[in-house]
Write an enzyme that holds these catalytic residues in place. Structure first.
Site, mmCIF file in Angstrom:
data_model
loop_
_atom_site.group_PDB
_atom_site.id
_atom_site.type_symbol
_atom_site.label_atom_id
_atom_site.label_comp_id
_atom_site.label_asym_id
_atom_site.label_seq_id
_atom_site.Cartn_x
_atom_site.Cartn_y
_atom_site.Cartn_z
ATOM 1 N N ALA A 126 42.300 35.119 42.238
ATOM 2 C CA ALA A 126 43.466 34.378 41.729
ATOM 3 C C ALA A 126 43.399 34.252 40.211
ATOM 4 O O ALA A 126 44.401 34.440 39.514
ATOM 5 C CB ALA A 126 43.530 32.997 42.381
ATOM 6 N N GLY A 167 29.161 36.229 27.165
ATOM 7 C CA GLY A 167 29.477 34.833 26.840
ATOM 8 C C GLY A 167 29.732 34.691 25.349
ATOM 9 O O GLY A 167 30.499 35.466 24.761
ATOM 10 N N LYS A 208 37.928 34.065 41.939
ATOM 11 C CA LYS A 208 37.957 35.149 40.946
ATOM 12 C C LYS A 208 39.222 35.999 41.054
ATOM 13 O O LYS A 208 39.795 36.420 40.047
ATOM 14 C CB LYS A 208 36.700 36.009 41.089
ATOM 15 C CG LYS A 208 35.429 35.235 40.761
ATOM 16 C CD LYS A 208 34.197 36.090 40.801
ATOM 17 C CE LYS A 208 32.941 35.231 40.808
ATOM 18 N NZ LYS A 208 32.839 34.295 39.682
ATOM 19 N N ASP A 261 36.776 36.023 34.302
ATOM 20 C CA ASP A 261 37.990 36.437 35.027
ATOM 21 C C ASP A 261 39.142 36.665 34.059
ATOM 22 O O ASP A 261 39.941 37.591 34.238
ATOM 23 C CB ASP A 261 38.380 35.365 36.049
ATOM 24 C CG ASP A 261 37.295 35.144 37.076
ATOM 25 O OD1 ASP A 261 36.574 36.111 37.387
ATOM 26 O OD2 ASP A 261 37.153 34.010 37.552
#
Ligand code: RIB
Length: 304
Positions: free
Chosen positions: A42, A222, A40, A252
């Site tokens: 990165a 979502g 998460k 992310d």
């Protein structure tokens, strides 16, 4: 413009594509296995950087083959890696991800991410116009220390409390912007929240997490977009009509995009709109870190 500083996890994502998810106790044949950069921390840092913010990644890799591959991948980006540490004491973080039906399940093995500590997050320069970002894939004492330090210098704090873990409620209150999904909202608000929950229920649960009226709570939904409380005012946008091939890292992407936009002094409302567009591009590609869109790609959608 401020900098974005992300303190967080870096994983090698072992991605298995299958026709459907196995049921408990069942074996299904997969089509393909991929080894892709993720984690998460990165993912969020790469999103912010690709969307135009000068970005520092604070984290820890193992001294192993995955660690070397991930360092090479990160070195090819525009990220500042001066505060990325290697350790011989633990393997590089790994995530086992099954992608089927455009959705995913993830099991994370923290490895070196578990050694990120207060000294790591105290090291990088941090100023009032910077944006400090963290998640829950590194130890909570380090997360707390980073957010407290950011608060002390007057930087803007973004917390993505994922994956959801029991924590002191005070920690959530250290975020100027708290970004979480429905599952995490249900966990922290201690109520049943799911894909069919109505907006009033979601906003009421979000309000129960708000520690002061200036705090923004954003719930990502979502394909349904997002709902937020911005300074107490409800705000939301629907999801964009796209065909998702892999939702890994979409949350992310959303977090990194919000950080990049706030670093450029856009309003929270603008940052959330921009992030909704960015995430809709991310889900149309396979993988997490490699799927983050560029500023030009998001601008083409935002402008039209
Ligand atoms: O949010 C997606 C990420 O969660 C994956 O890249 C995986 O590494 C896990 O950290």
């Amino acid at each position: 413009m401020g900098r974005v500083l992300v303190a967080g996890s870096i994983n090698m994502d072992v991605v298995v594509k299958a026709g459907r998810h196995p049921r408990i106790g069942e074996t299904v044949a997969g089509h393909e296995v991929l080894f892709l950069p993720g984690g998460k921390g990165a993912n969020q840092a790469i999103a912010a950087s690709k969307l135009g913010a000068p970005t520092t990644l604070i984290g820890c890799l193992g001294r192993d083959a995955f660690g070397r591959d991930l360092r090479a991948f990160l070195a090819a980006t525009d990220l500042d890696l001066d505060f990325l540490r290697d350790t011989a004491d633990a393997p590089t973080g790994t995530a086992i991800i099954t992608v089927a039906d455009g959705d995913n399940t993830i099991v994370v093995i923290p490895g070196a991410n578990a050694s990120v500590n207060a000294a790591d997050v105290a090291a990088p320069p941090l100023a009032a116009d910077d944006i400090a970002v963290c998640q829950f894939e590194t130890p909570l004492p380090a997360v707390t220390a980073f957010l407290e330090r950011a608060r002390t210098v007057g930087a803007t704090t973004i917390l993505n409390p994922a994956p959801a873990l029991p924590c002191d409620r005070r920690l959530l209150g250290l975020a100027d912007v708290l970004i979480l999904n429905e599952t995490e909202l249900g966990f922290f608000a201690k109520r049943e929240i799911g894909p069919t929950s109505d907006p009033a229920t979601i906003l009421e649960a979000a309000r129960s997490l708000q520690t002061d009226s200036r705090q923004t709570i954003c719930v990502t939904l979502g394909p349904r977009g997002f709902l937020a409380l911005i300074g107490g005012e409800p705000h939301g946008e629907p999801g964009r009509p796209v065909t998702a091939v892999d939702t890994t890292g979409a949350g992310d992407c959303f977090v990194g995009a919000v950080a990049a936009r706030l670093a450029r002094r856009h309003t929270v409302r603008d940052a959330l709109h921009y992030a909704n567009v960015a995430a809709s591009l991310c889900v149309q590609r396979v993988g997490a870190a490699p799927a983050m869109p560029s500023a030009a790609e998001v601008a083409a959608q935002v402008e039209g």
